[in-house]
Design a protein around this motif. Structure first.
Motif, mmCIF file in Angstrom:
data_model
loop_
_atom_site.group_PDB
_atom_site.id
_atom_site.type_symbol
_atom_site.label_atom_id
_atom_site.label_comp_id
_atom_site.label_asym_id
_atom_site.label_seq_id
_atom_site.Cartn_x
_atom_site.Cartn_y
_atom_site.Cartn_z
ATOM 1 N N ARG A 230 81.625 55.000 34.000
ATOM 2 C CA ARG A 230 81.062 54.433 32.762
ATOM 3 C C ARG A 230 81.571 52.997 32.544
ATOM 4 N N SER A 231 82.855 52.812 32.836
ATOM 5 C CA SER A 231 83.401 51.452 32.681
ATOM 6 C C SER A 231 82.747 50.493 33.668
ATOM 7 N N THR A 232 82.496 50.974 34.900
ATOM 8 C CA THR A 232 81.855 50.125 35.903
ATOM 9 C C THR A 232 80.421 49.790 35.497
ATOM 10 N N VAL A 233 79.695 50.784 34.993
ATOM 11 C CA VAL A 233 78.309 50.555 34.571
ATOM 12 C C VAL A 233 78.256 49.540 33.425
ATOM 13 N N LYS A 234 79.199 49.651 32.514
ATOM 14 C CA LYS A 234 79.208 48.737 31.363
ATOM 15 C C LYS A 234 79.605 47.321 31.764
ATOM 16 N N SER A 235 80.598 47.231 32.659
ATOM 17 C CA SER A 235 81.083 45.899 33.044
ATOM 18 C C SER A 235 80.094 45.167 33.947
ATOM 19 N N LYS A 236 79.413 45.903 34.817
ATOM 20 C CA LYS A 236 78.478 45.278 35.750
ATOM 21 C C LYS A 236 77.051 45.259 35.239
#
Length: 342
Positions: free
Chosen positions: A167-173
């Protein structure tokens, strides 16, 4: 008195005359029957005796019972009685091929670890393919992804940590499509699995002690035999301590493995304290300068607190001698499931 005797005498006289007449009649009848019997026998014999057939005679075989049909007569050559000659059977012409018959044995494909995981892999990839078919990432996408990971027996805690990181990766990228989400999940799983070390630790001081634990029947003793064989092939010296004093023939089984790989076996009496057996194994390893001591233990469940306390005692006693316990190896099988990680 004379009047009484006279009728009696008359009666006796009449009975005598009747008896004599009956006997005479019976005798004449028997004489007639006996005189007629030879003539009847002779006549019967004359009727049944026939002359044998002469040369060229034709004999008709008897009709089959119940059919009323008569087979055509068979001529007997030479005038001798007997059955009709039977022509010998002729063998069918053909070539006789000599040689061995080749038997084709069925080819059995050896099962590999990858093939055994095919069912779980296909279920997981099928769930990911269904997620790929969606356009945007929504809450249903996250729910289906979580369900797929749990069905693959990843576990609740690892699944939660994995999805939080994704989820953090999806939000950051700024990922928006399901395909990008699946690629992010793959990258995160590879990073988590690739970062762990699979090398077994060794102690700085000899001998290195590896303690094998697990539930009943998972193959701890067999695993010790395989690890000992690998170490022996590398030129390392090994001592095997039969700490499973509860199971019948456990020490004999470990002795077989020790003999096959050239290791030294240390065992105690059946029902003895496993801590003392492993301590003696460590002492033996120190005395002969062995590099490794592979300690076997009895199977136990993590829910049995008294048995887990006994295992803790084994660990403490093993550390009291030379060397130290560098690894506690948990032996698992496919039926253990998440219990093996508790």
């Amino acid at each position: 008195m004379d009047n009484v005797l006279f009728p009696i005498l008359i009666t006796i006289f009449l009975l005598a005359i009747v008896s004599v007449a009956f006997v005479a009649t019976r005798t004449k009848r028997d004489d007639k029957v006996s005189s007629a019997s030879p003539k009847s026998s002779t006549a019967t014999l004359e009727r049944t005796t026939e002359a044998p057939p002469g040369p060229g005679a034709v004999i008709a075989p008897p009709a089959e019972p119940g059919t009323g049909l008569v087979e055509p007569p068979v001529e007997v050559p030479g005038g001798q009685l007997g059955e009709a000659p039977v022509a010998p059977l002729e063998e069918a012409p053909g070539e006789v091929v000599e040689g061995e018959v080749e038997v084709l044995e069925p080819v059995v494909e050896r099962a590999t670890f990858r093939n055994r995981l095919a069912r779980a892999r296909s279920a997981f990839t099928g769930a990911l393919d269904s997620i790929r078919g969606r356009g945007a990432i929504d809450q249903d996408t996250w729910d289906d992804l979580e369900e797929a990971l749990l069905r693959a027996d990843v576990g609740i805690a690892p699944t939660t940590e994995l999805l939080d990181s994704v989820r953090s990766t999806v939000k950051s990228k700024g990922l928006t499509t399901a395909d990008e989400l699946i690629e992010a999940v793959k990258d995160e799983m590879k990073a988590r699995l690739g970062g762990a070390s699979i090398e077994l630790n060794e102690s700085a001081e000899r001998p290195t002690i590896w303690l094998f634990v697990g539930v009943n029947g998972v193959g701890k003793t067999t695993t010790i035999g395989k690890v000992g064989k690998r170490l022996a092939d590398e030129g390392r010296s090994v001592v095997m301590a039969a700490g499973d004093t509860f199971r019948a023939a456990a020490a004999e089984q470990l002795g077989t493995w020790a003999e096959r790989c050239g290791a030294v076996l240390v065992r105690g009496a059946e029902g003895a304290d496993p801590s003392s057996v492993i301590f003696d194994g460590v002492a033996k390893g120190e005395a002969i300068g062995a590099e490794f001591v592979l300690a076997d233990t009895a199977g136990r469940l993590h829910t049995k607190s008294n048995l887990m306390d006994e295992l803790g005692k084994v660990r403490r006693v093993a550390d009291k001698g030379a060397g130290s316990v560098a690894e506690v190896l948990l032996v698992l099988d496919a039926t253990t499931g998440q219990n093996g990680l508790i």
